[in-house]
Design a protein around this motif. Structure first.
Motif, short mmCIF file in Angstrom:
data_model
loop_
_atom_site.label_atom_id
_atom_site.label_comp_id
_atom_site.label_asym_id
_atom_site.label_seq_id
_atom_site.Cartn_x
_atom_site.Cartn_y
_atom_site.Cartn_z
N LYS A 207 0.80 -1.23 0.00
CA LYS A 207 0.00 0.00 0.00
C LYS A 207 0.83 1.27 0.00
O LYS A 207 0.26 2.38 -0.09
CB LYS A 207 -0.93 0.01 1.22
N CYS A 208 2.15 1.18 0.09
CA CYS A 208 2.95 2.41 0.13
C CYS A 208 2.87 3.21 -1.16
O CYS A 208 2.91 4.45 -1.12
CB CYS A 208 4.39 2.09 0.51
N PRO A 209 2.78 2.61 -2.40
CA PRO A 209 2.61 3.46 -3.60
C PRO A 209 1.32 4.26 -3.57
O PRO A 209 1.28 5.41 -4.04
CB PRO A 209 2.62 2.45 -4.75
N VAL A 210 0.26 3.70 -3.00
CA VAL A 210 -1.01 4.43 -2.90
C VAL A 210 -0.83 5.65 -2.01
O VAL A 210 -1.29 6.76 -2.33
CB VAL A 210 -2.11 3.50 -2.36
N MET A 211 -0.17 5.47 -0.89
CA MET A 211 0.06 6.58 0.02
C MET A 211 0.94 7.65 -0.63
O MET A 211 0.70 8.86 -0.45
CB MET A 211 0.71 6.07 1.30
N LEU A 212 1.94 7.24 -1.38
CA LEU A 212 2.86 8.19 -2.01
C LEU A 212 2.14 9.08 -3.00
O LEU A 212 2.21 10.33 -2.91
CB LEU A 212 3.98 7.42 -2.71
N PHE A 213 1.38 8.52 -3.94
CA PHE A 213 0.76 9.31 -5.00
C PHE A 213 -0.46 10.07 -4.50
O PHE A 213 -0.69 11.21 -4.93
CB PHE A 213 0.40 8.40 -6.19
N LYS A 214 -1.23 9.52 -3.58
CA LYS A 214 -2.36 10.26 -3.04
C LYS A 214 -1.90 11.45 -2.21
O LYS A 214 -2.50 12.53 -2.26
CB LYS A 214 -3.24 9.33 -2.19
N GLY A 215 -0.82 11.26 -1.47
CA GLY A 215 -0.31 12.39 -0.68
C GLY A 215 0.24 13.50 -1.56
O GLY A 215 -0.01 14.68 -1.30
N TRP A 216 1.01 13.16 -2.58
CA TRP A 216 1.52 14.17 -3.50
C TRP A 216 0.38 14.91 -4.20
O TRP A 216 0.43 16.14 -4.35
CB TRP A 216 2.41 13.50 -4.53
N LYS A 217 -0.63 14.18 -4.61
CA LYS A 217 -1.75 14.81 -5.32
C LYS A 217 -2.45 15.84 -4.43
O LYS A 217 -2.71 16.97 -4.86
CB LYS A 217 -2.75 13.73 -5.76
N ARG A 218 -2.70 15.48 -3.20
CA ARG A 218 -3.40 16.41 -2.31
C ARG A 218 -2.53 17.62 -1.95
O ARG A 218 -3.01 18.76 -1.95
CB ARG A 218 -3.80 15.67 -1.02
N LEU A 244 8.42 17.95 -0.70
CA LEU A 244 9.74 17.42 -1.04
C LEU A 244 10.08 16.17 -0.23
O LEU A 244 10.73 15.25 -0.73
CB LEU A 244 10.79 18.50 -0.81
N LEU A 245 9.64 16.17 1.02
CA LEU A 245 10.03 15.09 1.91
C LEU A 245 8.95 14.01 2.04
O LEU A 245 9.07 13.13 2.90
CB LEU A 245 10.34 15.66 3.30
N TRP A 246 7.91 14.11 1.22
CA TRP A 246 6.82 13.14 1.34
C TRP A 246 7.29 11.69 1.12
O TRP A 246 6.82 10.79 1.81
CB TRP A 246 5.70 13.48 0.37
N PRO A 247 8.21 11.41 0.19
CA PRO A 247 8.69 10.01 0.09
C PRO A 247 9.31 9.50 1.38
O PRO A 247 9.14 8.33 1.74
CB PRO A 247 9.72 10.08 -1.04
N PHE A 248 10.02 10.39 2.09
CA PHE A 248 10.58 9.96 3.37
C PHE A 248 9.47 9.70 4.39
O PHE A 248 9.60 8.82 5.25
CB PHE A 248 11.54 11.02 3.90
N ALA A 249 8.38 10.49 4.31
CA ALA A 249 7.24 10.24 5.20
C ALA A 249 6.61 8.88 4.91
O ALA A 249 6.19 8.17 5.83
CB ALA A 249 6.20 11.35 5.05
N VAL A 250 6.55 8.53 3.62
CA VAL A 250 6.00 7.22 3.26
C VAL A 250 6.90 6.11 3.78
O VAL A 250 6.42 5.10 4.33
CB VAL A 250 5.83 7.12 1.73
N VAL A 251 8.21 6.28 3.64
CA VAL A 251 9.14 5.29 4.18
C VAL A 251 8.99 5.19 5.70
O VAL A 251 9.00 4.08 6.27
CB VAL A 251 10.59 5.66 3.80
N GLY A 252 8.83 6.34 6.35
CA GLY A 252 8.62 6.31 7.79
C GLY A 252 7.34 5.60 8.18
O GLY A 252 7.29 4.89 9.19
N ALA A 253 6.27 5.80 7.36
CA ALA A 253 5.01 5.11 7.64
C ALA A 253 5.16 3.60 7.49
O ALA A 253 4.59 2.82 8.26
CB ALA A 253 3.92 5.64 6.72
N VAL A 254 5.94 3.18 6.48
CA VAL A 254 6.17 1.75 6.29
C VAL A 254 6.93 1.17 7.48
O VAL A 254 6.59 0.11 8.02
CB VAL A 254 6.93 1.50 4.97
#
Length: 592
Positions: A207-218, A244-254
């Motif tokens: 589910k991390c790709p879903v979180m990445l693209f939905k977060g960037w979109k919003r 800019l740091l949203w990918p790191f947030a996704v990694v942190g969520a994982v």
């Protein structure tokens, strides 16, 4: 401030705002770099000294309280001693580096936040405040953090440990561990750690790709339209960095999802022990995968439900899960959203007012401001005496009239005020109302708010008369001083033994809540300010200055007693002249 509508106006507004934002960010960054070393030095030295200096005392007192407590049995005491030792060692290892890191973060971010806050709406001379704000306040804020941590480590910690040492077990039977259920619980925990660790990791990576693209979109939509987190000036730099740091947030969520498998899997041991069934523990381990899957679906706004089975892992009906593949019962917010057709929340409304209006620290300020107001009235009436103030100021335990009784007295007045107005929440003295809708969304506040609402409804159901309310107020205020309580309680013929017992129960519960509030991180500092204010009020009332040393204090006590005795001469002509404290107590019989 309404954001512009349409793509072209929104883009122009964003381009105009960009240089303005960059200038504030550079200025805040420079101030943060300059002030960070000073703030870090203050917090690192102060917090490290507190941790190292109080650690031996914490170790000795923790062992003493665990050994002396009657709340748990020998086996639990032994396990608590082992756990306390591990926690104290970890606290010593993490606390000192953590104080340095906290100083760095606070010293760098506080000036940046203050710089953006200086240009907010309603600010006068924003250009000057951009340079001034966040300079001296960062230094004083660092000292305040050290002071609050000191109060927590010295005041709050020992208060909690004293409760553990003095608390009696319910029904006279201490808590003890059933040794025969331990092996099955440990096996269930091992299975939970293994299964949940594997499944949580797979679900998180899926589910991390879903979180990445939905977060960037919003975030990109909010940036272009100056909505959401980009609406408030103070939050723009952090919202921009979030893109800019949203990918790191996704990694942190994982990583957080993987780490969450540890407590959730280990909780299988708790279920197996509570239910005395190894099978129930395994059922929970399997069901926890479904719980996690459905929770992540809700967070990411994906399809509800889960493809994993969920079994019944509780024997009792009130705590039972709903069987195979049953959906998780959702909070009322989900049901409400479903009923309203999943109407999205407003992205235009500013969140600043909703936070500032009923912030937990703002409410704490209001509580102590009301304590000062009503405390000054009680000082003028002679209910709060110089002895109470002196004992509290000197750090003695005292009778608890000032540090426990007065806040409980103020809270009781708010409950009575709210009950008479038929309010669903709590009405403050300034007329504002705290309800379940606008209350602070904070777990610490929930610990206080929900029990107070229960007490309010119970008091409202009793339908006390004015005389009975005055009796309850005095009972709450002076509950910590039984000697003064006997002479200060008004005579109420309508009170029978049953009602007196109910009033005593209300008083104990309110004072218990007040003790919990006194352990709040900033409560001790505010309380010290309250004591100084009451001391000044007593000086002003008596027309002289207070001194707590030698014969001067004794002479002042005599003069206070004589003045108070003159006020109540018509009612208390038989008071002994040689006992000034008796005169003060007698004068406190006057109803509030």
């Amino acid at each position: 401030m309404e954001p512009p509508s349409g793509f072209r106006p929104s883009l122009l507004s964003f381009l105009k705002f960009l240089p303005y934002f960059c200038g504030l960010l550079i200025l805040g960054f420079i101030k943060g770099v300059l002030l960070c070393p000073s703030a870090c030095l203050i917090m690192a030295i102060g917090l490290s000294a507190l941790i190292l200096g109080l650690w031996p005392m914490h170790l000795i007192w923790t062992y003493y309280c665990i050994i002396r407590t009657k709340l748990v049995g020998p086996v639990v005491k032994f396990l608590l001693l082992i756990a306390a030792t591990a926690i104290l060692i970890v606290w010593l290892i993490i606390g000192i580096p953590g104080s340095v890191f906290a100083g760095l973060v606070y010293g760098f971010l506080a000036p940046i936040m203050a710089t953006f806050g200086a240009v907010g709406e309603g600010k006068e001379k924003p250009f000057v405040h951009c340079f001034v704000d966040g300079t001296w306040s960062t230094i004083t804020g660092s000292c305040t953090v050290v002071r609050d941590v000191k109060d927590m480590l010295f005041h709050s910690y020992f208060s909690i440990m004293d409760d553990l040492r003095l608390q009696k077990p319910p029904e006279g039977k201490p808590y003890e561990i059933r040794l025969f259920d331990i092996p099955g619980a440990l096996i269930a925990a091992a299975c939970g750690l293994l299964l949940d660790g594997i499944m949580f990791t797979l679900i998180a990576f899926y589910k991390c790709p879903v979180m990445l693209f939905k977060g960037w979109k919003r975030l990109i939509q909010d940036m272009i339209g100056r909505e959401g987190p980009f609406l408030e000036t103070a939050c723009v730099p952090f919202a921009g960095l979030a893109i800019l740091l949203w990918p790191f947030a996704v990694v942190g969520a994982v990583l957080a999802s993987i780490l969450s498998s540890i407590p959730l899997g280990a909780y299988g041991a708790v279920v197996a022990y509570q239910e005395s069934s190894f099978i129930m523990g395994l059922a929970y381990v399997a069901s926890s995968v479904s719980i996690f899957d459905e929770y992540t679906n809700d967070v990411l706004d994906m399809a509800q439900g889960s493809c994993f089975p969920r079994f019944k892992y509780r024997k009792s009906k009130d705590e039972s899960s709903h069987g195979h593949n049953a959906p998780i019962s959702r909070p009322s917010s989900f049901n409400k959203e479903k009923q309203e057709g999943k109407r999205p929340p407003s992205r235009v409304t500013s969140f600043k007012n909703s936070i500032d209006e009923f912030n937990p620290f703002k409410l704490l300020d209001h509580l102590f401001a009301e304590c000062r107001h009503q405390g000054e009235e009680l000082v003028n009436k002679g209910v709060i005496t110089m002895k109470d103030i002196e004992e509290t100021k000197s750090g003695k335990v005292g009778s608890g009239v000032l540090n426990v009784g007065l806040p409980a007295y103020v809270i009781l007045n708010a409950l009575l005020r709210s009950g008479k107005a038929n309010s669903d929440g709590l009405i403050l003295s300034d007329g504002s109302e705290i309800t379940s809708d606008n209350r602070p969304r904070h777990n610490l506040f929930d610990w206080f708010f929900d029990p107070l609402m229960v007490i309010k409804e119970q008091i409202k159901a009793q339908n006390f008369t004015e005389e009975e309310e005055e009796y309850l107020k005095m009972r709450v205020l002076l509950a910590g001083d039984p000697n003064r309580l006997k002479g200060a309680l008004p005579e109420v013929p309508s009170l029978n033994e049953r009602k007196k017992a109910e009033i005593d129960a209300f008083a104990r519960r309110l004072q218990g809540i007040t003790k919990s509030i006194s352990r709040y991180p900033t409560a001790k500092r505010r309380f010290d300010v309250l004591v100084k204010a009451l001391l000044s009020e007593l000086e002003r009332t008596m027309g002289g200055s207070l001194s707590t040393n030698g014969s001067q204090a004794q002479r002042l006590r005599n003069s206070v007693a004589r003045m108070l005795s003159q006020k109540s001469l018509g009612k208390t002509a038989n008071i002994r002249d040689e006992d000034p404290e008796a005169q003060i107590t007698s004068s406190s019989r006057t109803p509030l």
